[in-house]
Design a protein around this motif. Structure first.
Motif, PDB file in Angstrom:
ATOM      1  N   HIS A   1      73.778 -94.269  69.846  1.00 20.83           N
ATOM      2  CA  HIS A   1      72.650 -94.581  68.718  1.00 20.83           C
ATOM      3  C   HIS A   1      72.057 -93.132  68.592  1.00 20.83           C
ATOM      4  N   VAL A   2      72.211 -92.701  67.357  1.00 20.28           N
ATOM      5  CA  VAL A   2      71.561 -91.201  66.986  1.00 20.28           C
ATOM      6  C   VAL A   2      70.002 -91.536  66.424  1.00 20.28           C
ATOM      7  N   ILE A   3      69.473 -90.533  67.363  1.00 22.37           N
ATOM      8  CA  ILE A   3      67.943 -90.774  67.214  1.00 22.37           C
ATOM      9  C   ILE A   3      67.434 -89.771  65.835  1.00 22.37           C
ATOM     10  N   GLY A   4      68.545 -88.947  65.622  1.00 17.03           N
ATOM     11  CA  GLY A   4      68.026 -88.115  64.077  1.00 17.03           C
ATOM     12  C   GLY A   4      67.034 -86.975  64.421  1.00 17.03           C
ATOM     13  N   GLY A   5      66.910 -86.234  65.556  1.00 16.76           N
ATOM     14  CA  GLY A   5      66.128 -85.173  65.704  1.00 16.76           C
ATOM     15  C   GLY A   5      65.396 -85.384  67.281  1.00 16.76           C
ATOM     16  N   LEU A   6      64.485 -84.638  67.637  1.00 18.78           N
ATOM     17  CA  LEU A   6      63.934 -84.834  68.753  1.00 18.78           C
ATOM     18  C   LEU A   6      62.435 -84.743  68.393  1.00 18.78           C
ATOM     19  N   LEU A   7      61.589 -85.225  69.436  1.00 22.16           N
ATOM     20  CA  LEU A   7      60.123 -85.034  69.120  1.00 22.16           C
ATOM     21  C   LEU A   7      59.538 -83.837  69.129  1.00 22.16           C
ATOM     22  N   SER A   8      58.763 -83.154  68.264  1.00 26.49           N
ATOM     23  CA  SER A   8      58.000 -82.290  68.017  1.00 26.49           C
ATOM     24  C   SER A   8      56.999 -82.122  67.393  1.00 26.49           C
ATOM     25  N   PRO A   9      55.928 -82.375  68.044  1.00 26.12           N
ATOM     26  CA  PRO A   9      54.614 -82.689  67.579  1.00 26.12           C
ATOM     27  C   PRO A   9      54.018 -81.602  66.747  1.00 26.12           C
ATOM     28  N   LEU A  10      54.593 -80.134  67.014  1.00 26.49           N
ATOM     29  CA  LEU A  10      53.827 -79.011  66.381  1.00 26.49           C
ATOM     30  C   LEU A  10      54.736 -79.019  64.876  1.00 26.49           C
ATOM     31  N   ASP A  11      55.991 -79.596  64.931  1.00 29.69           N
ATOM     32  CA  ASP A  11      56.380 -79.582  63.670  1.00 29.69           C
ATOM     33  C   ASP A  11      56.040 -81.151  62.810  1.00 29.69           C
ATOM     34  N   GLY A  12      55.405 -81.771  63.544  1.00 23.29           N
ATOM     35  CA  GLY A  12      54.849 -82.911  62.913  1.00 23.29           C
ATOM     36  C   GLY A  12      56.108 -84.116  62.934  1.00 23.29           C
TER      37      GLY A  12
ATOM     38  N   GLU B   1      61.814 -80.054  73.740  1.00 23.03           N
ATOM     39  CA  GLU B   1      61.841 -81.001  72.968  1.00 23.03           C
ATOM     40  C   GLU B   1      62.383 -82.277  73.156  1.00 23.03           C
ATOM     41  N   GLY B   2      63.662 -81.884  73.981  1.00 17.81           N
ATOM     42  CA  GLY B   2      64.607 -82.828  74.506  1.00 17.81           C
ATOM     43  C   GLY B   2      64.148 -83.740  75.642  1.00 17.81           C
ATOM     44  N   ASP B   3      63.608 -82.861  76.627  1.00 23.59           N
ATOM     45  CA  ASP B   3      62.730 -83.289  77.641  1.00 23.59           C
ATOM     46  C   ASP B   3      61.740 -84.421  77.556  1.00 23.59           C
ATOM     47  N   ALA B   4      60.887 -83.808  76.497  1.00 20.12           N
ATOM     48  CA  ALA B   4      59.685 -84.730  75.819  1.00 20.12           C
ATOM     49  C   ALA B   4      60.323 -85.790  75.559  1.00 20.12           C
ATOM     50  N   THR B   5      61.253 -85.781  74.605  1.00 19.39           N
ATOM     51  CA  THR B   5      61.945 -87.080  73.952  1.00 19.39           C
ATOM     52  C   THR B   5      62.438 -87.981  74.911  1.00 19.39           C
ATOM     53  N   SER B   6      63.059 -87.291  75.777  1.00 22.84           N
ATOM     54  CA  SER B   6      63.636 -88.063  76.888  1.00 22.84           C
ATOM     55  C   SER B   6      62.689 -89.144  77.597  1.00 22.84           C
ATOM     56  N   LEU B   7      61.420 -88.293  78.086  1.00 18.77           N
ATOM     57  CA  LEU B   7      60.432 -89.014  78.982  1.00 18.77           C
ATOM     58  C   LEU B   7      59.940 -90.108  78.048  1.00 18.77           C
ATOM     59  N   TYR B   8      59.628 -89.872  76.686  1.00 16.54           N
ATOM     60  CA  TYR B   8      59.207 -90.995  75.896  1.00 16.54           C
ATOM     61  C   TYR B   8      59.852 -92.047  75.880  1.00 16.54           C
TER      62      TYR B   8
END
Ligand SMILES: [Zn+2]
Length: 198
Positions: free
Chosen positions: A106-117, A148-155
């Motif tokens: 499953h491709v997430i299509g990026g990583l969570l990055s609140p600073l980049d919106g 960003e990868g770590d934050a996305t994994s945690l989420y």
């Protein structure tokens, strides 16, 4: 080098737009193309155009495909109860090259990055959660070991465990801060097999 040929200059300029290709490499590639047979050059340029015009995005996993659903998703020998979540399409190639994974992607299509919106709404997270509500047993998080990868994994781990799916994360074989696509096959295979529960 300047003004030898406007055609050469143009080709070099365009080639340097590719990642990892500097002016020197671009000049080498351009000279090589110049010495190739015209039919080979035509085949190469047609392949590049076809790459852009004909490749589709798999409607199930978000990977690339020649048809609506990719060959991995339609393959009955692949275990659809095991999903490997990756950040980018390129990561599928990195993991497939190990030959160690028999599930689907499953491709997430990026990583969570609140600073980049980039929040959960900007990524293909909801489709993953929806998929996991029916028959999925394990999701392997194979995101790059960056902030960003770590934050996305945690989420994702939190959201997925609420659904009751087992969530694992590839082991720390990939150097911190690097990308899956640049890791060697043995390292990826090791980190995949050594995955740990979140
Ligand atoms: Zn697919």
């Amino acid at each position: 080098m300047k003004n030898i040929s406007s055609h050469l200059d143009r080709a070099i300029k365009l080639l340097t737009k590719l990642p990892g290709i500097g002016p020197k490499s671009a000049a080498r590639i351009a000279f090589n193309i110049f010495t190739m047979k015209i039919e080979d050059v035509r085949e190469l340029s047609n392949a590049i155009i076809s790459l852009k015009e004909n490749i589709k995005i798999c409607s199930l996993c978000g990977g690339i495909s020649d048809s609506d659903i990719c060959w991995i998703c339609v393959d009955p020998s692949r275990d659809a109860r095991l999903i490997c979540a990756v950040g980018d399409i390129k990561d599928i190639f990195a993991i497939e090259s190990t030959g160690e994974f028999n599930g689907v992607y499953h491709v997430i299509g990026g990583l969570l990055s609140p600073l980049d919106g980039i929040g959960p709404g900007e990524l293909a997270i909801k489709p993953l959660l929806d998929k996991c509500r029916s028959g999925v047993e394990e999701v392997i998080l194979a995101l790059n070991p960056t902030v960003e990868g770590d934050a996305t994994s945690l989420y994702l781990a939190r959201e997925l465990s609420q659904i009751g799916v087992e969530v694992t994360r590839i082991a720390r074989g990939i150097p911190i801060g690097s990308n899956l696509e640049f890791a060697d096959i043995a390292t990826i295979a090791k980190s995949l097999n050594g995955r740990q529960k979140c």
